[in-house]
Scaffold this motif. Structure first.
Motif, PDB file in Angstrom:
ATOM      1  N   UNK A 176      -6.318   1.166 -16.756  1.00  0.00           N
ATOM      2  CA  UNK A 176      -6.119   1.856 -15.485  1.00  0.00           C
ATOM      3  C   UNK A 176      -4.621   1.938 -15.271  1.00  0.00           C
ATOM      4  N   UNK A 177      -4.163   3.083 -14.800  1.00  0.00           N
ATOM      5  CA  UNK A 177      -2.739   3.309 -14.588  1.00  0.00           C
ATOM      6  C   UNK A 177      -2.508   3.535 -13.100  1.00  0.00           C
ATOM      7  N   UNK A 178      -1.599   2.757 -12.536  1.00  0.00           N
ATOM      8  CA  UNK A 178      -1.183   2.971 -11.151  1.00  0.00           C
ATOM      9  C   UNK A 178       0.222   3.539 -11.160  1.00  0.00           C
ATOM     10  N   UNK A 179       0.420   4.620 -10.421  1.00  0.00           N
ATOM     11  CA  UNK A 179       1.747   5.200 -10.243  1.00  0.00           C
ATOM     12  C   UNK A 179       2.262   4.705  -8.895  1.00  0.00           C
ATOM     13  N   UNK A 180       3.544   4.289  -8.872  1.00  0.00           N
ATOM     14  CA  UNK A 180       4.137   3.765  -7.642  1.00  0.00           C
ATOM     15  C   UNK A 180       5.463   4.468  -7.369  1.00  0.00           C
ATOM     16  N   UNK A 195       9.018  -0.027  -7.503  1.00  0.00           N
ATOM     17  CA  UNK A 195       7.984  -0.819  -6.830  1.00  0.00           C
ATOM     18  C   UNK A 195       6.917  -1.368  -7.758  1.00  0.00           C
ATOM     19  N   UNK A 196       6.863  -0.894  -8.984  1.00  0.00           N
ATOM     20  CA  UNK A 196       5.766  -1.275  -9.883  1.00  0.00           C
ATOM     21  C   UNK A 196       5.681  -2.784 -10.110  1.00  0.00           C
ATOM     22  N   UNK A 197       6.821  -3.440 -10.300  1.00  0.00           N
ATOM     23  CA  UNK A 197       6.787  -4.874 -10.579  1.00  0.00           C
ATOM     24  C   UNK A 197       6.208  -5.663  -9.417  1.00  0.00           C
ATOM     25  N   UNK A 198       6.572  -5.317  -8.201  1.00  0.00           N
ATOM     26  CA  UNK A 198       6.057  -6.036  -7.035  1.00  0.00           C
ATOM     27  C   UNK A 198       4.545  -5.890  -6.920  1.00  0.00           C
ATOM     28  N   UNK A 199       4.047  -4.684  -7.128  1.00  0.00           N
ATOM     29  CA  UNK A 199       2.604  -4.450  -7.055  1.00  0.00           C
ATOM     30  C   UNK A 199       1.898  -5.186  -8.192  1.00  0.00           C
ATOM     31  N   UNK A 200       2.457  -5.142  -9.400  1.00  0.00           N
ATOM     32  CA  UNK A 200       1.853  -5.825 -10.551  1.00  0.00           C
ATOM     33  C   UNK A 200       1.817  -7.331 -10.340  1.00  0.00           C
ATOM     34  N   UNK A 201       2.877  -7.901  -9.788  1.00  0.00           N
ATOM     35  CA  UNK A 201       2.898  -9.343  -9.516  1.00  0.00           C
ATOM     36  C   UNK A 201       1.805  -9.703  -8.505  1.00  0.00           C
ATOM     37  N   UNK A 202       1.618  -8.859  -7.493  1.00  0.00           N
ATOM     38  CA  UNK A 202       0.564  -9.115  -6.505  1.00  0.00           C
ATOM     39  C   UNK A 202      -0.814  -9.074  -7.159  1.00  0.00           C
ATOM     40  N   UNK A 203      -1.018  -8.128  -8.064  1.00  0.00           N
ATOM     41  CA  UNK A 203      -2.301  -8.034  -8.777  1.00  0.00           C
ATOM     42  C   UNK A 203      -2.490  -9.255  -9.668  1.00  0.00           C
ATOM     43  N   UNK A 204      -1.459  -9.638 -10.398  1.00  0.00           N
ATOM     44  CA  UNK A 204      -1.548 -10.828 -11.253  1.00  0.00           C
ATOM     45  C   UNK A 204      -1.820 -12.084 -10.431  1.00  0.00           C
ATOM     46  N   UNK A 232      -8.222  -1.134  -1.340  1.00  0.00           N
ATOM     47  CA  UNK A 232      -6.907  -1.648  -0.935  1.00  0.00           C
ATOM     48  C   UNK A 232      -5.894  -0.532  -0.710  1.00  0.00           C
ATOM     49  N   UNK A 233      -5.785   0.368  -1.675  1.00  0.00           N
ATOM     50  CA  UNK A 233      -4.731   1.368  -1.662  1.00  0.00           C
ATOM     51  C   UNK A 233      -5.212   2.759  -1.236  1.00  0.00           C
ATOM     52  N   UNK A 234      -6.512   2.943  -1.104  1.00  0.00           N
ATOM     53  CA  UNK A 234      -7.034   4.259  -0.747  1.00  0.00           C
ATOM     54  C   UNK A 234      -6.948   5.241  -1.906  1.00  0.00           C
ATOM     55  N   UNK A 235      -6.767   4.729  -3.119  1.00  0.00           N
ATOM     56  CA  UNK A 235      -6.632   5.579  -4.300  1.00  0.00           C
ATOM     57  C   UNK A 235      -7.537   5.070  -5.405  1.00  0.00           C
ATOM     58  N   UNK A 275       0.815  -1.223   0.000  1.00  0.00           N
ATOM     59  CA  UNK A 275       0.000   0.000   0.000  1.00  0.00           C
ATOM     60  C   UNK A 275       0.847   1.270   0.000  1.00  0.00           C
ATOM     61  N   UNK A 276       1.922   1.245   0.762  1.00  0.00           N
ATOM     62  CA  UNK A 276       2.783   2.434   0.894  1.00  0.00           C
ATOM     63  C   UNK A 276       3.441   2.855  -0.415  1.00  0.00           C
ATOM     64  N   UNK A 277       3.515   1.946  -1.401  1.00  0.00           N
ATOM     65  CA  UNK A 277       4.223   2.247  -2.639  1.00  0.00           C
ATOM     66  C   UNK A 277       3.336   2.838  -3.728  1.00  0.00           C
ATOM     67  N   UNK A 278       2.020   2.739  -3.581  1.00  0.00           N
ATOM     68  CA  UNK A 278       1.106   3.234  -4.621  1.00  0.00           C
ATOM     69  C   UNK A 278       0.755   4.687  -4.329  1.00  0.00           C
ATOM     70  N   UNK A 279       0.985   5.551  -5.332  1.00  0.00           N
ATOM     71  CA  UNK A 279       0.769   6.978  -5.108  1.00  0.00           C
ATOM     72  C   UNK A 279      -0.421   7.557  -5.873  1.00  0.00           C
TER      73      UNK A 279
END
Length: 157
Positions: free
Chosen positions: A100-104, A108-117, A154-157, A86-90
């Motif tokens: 949808x585009x997530x800025x991190x 950190x983008x790969x870790x968040x994307x792997x979690x989503x996948x 999840x991310x508040x965004x 959560x702390x990495x998504x801005x």
């Protein structure tokens, strides 16, 4: 001559610290090649060669899952715990009705994307990640809205 300089990894006094950093890298980033791990460790100030990384991977019990290294606990049951990410998504943005585009935070983008996948959300067709940006494809507007609700929760965004 380069061989002589790199042989200092035979002195394994820093091996435990290097292994700890290696585990941290594997936990936080999608890495699939030992050469990448060597470069990342060196960037963090650790003496590392392909052979020392290979020994460390064996020592940590690291496995290869798909195209990335995973630690033993991850290999057994992939965590879908987004609280640590959560702390990495801005920011969350949309581009049309299918993207949808997530800025991190940088790196950190790969870790968040792997979690989503790994979560295998039905509304997500797939993800593409760079260093600090993730593109998440959805089938249409309804799926994009469902994804937006989920990401907001999840991310508040």
């Amino acid at each position: 001559m380069g061989q002589v300089m790199l042989r200092s990894d035979i002195d394994n006094t820093r091996a435990p610290a290097r292994r700890t950093m290696l585990a941290k890298i594997i936990r936080e980033q999608a890495v699939g090649r030992q050469t990448e791990l060597v470069a990342m460790l060196r960037k963090q100030g650790y003496v590392a060669t392909q052979s020392s990384v290979s020994r460390d991977l064996r020592g940590l019990g690291v496995a290869k899952m798909g195209d990335r290294y995973v630690l033993p606990e991850t290999a057994v049951s992939p965590k879908n715990d987004f609280s640590t990410l959560k702390q990495f998504v801005s920011a969350r943005l949309t581009a049309g009705t299918n993207l949808t585009v997530l800025k991190t935070a940088v790196g950190s983008a790969q870790s968040v994307a792997v979690a989503i996948d790994t979560a295998r959300w039905p509304e997500v067709v797939g993800t593409i990640s760079g260093d600090d940006t993730i593109f998440i494809a959805t089938a249409g507007l309804r799926e994009q809205r469902k994804l937006a609700d989920r990401l907001r929760a999840i991310f508040g965004r």
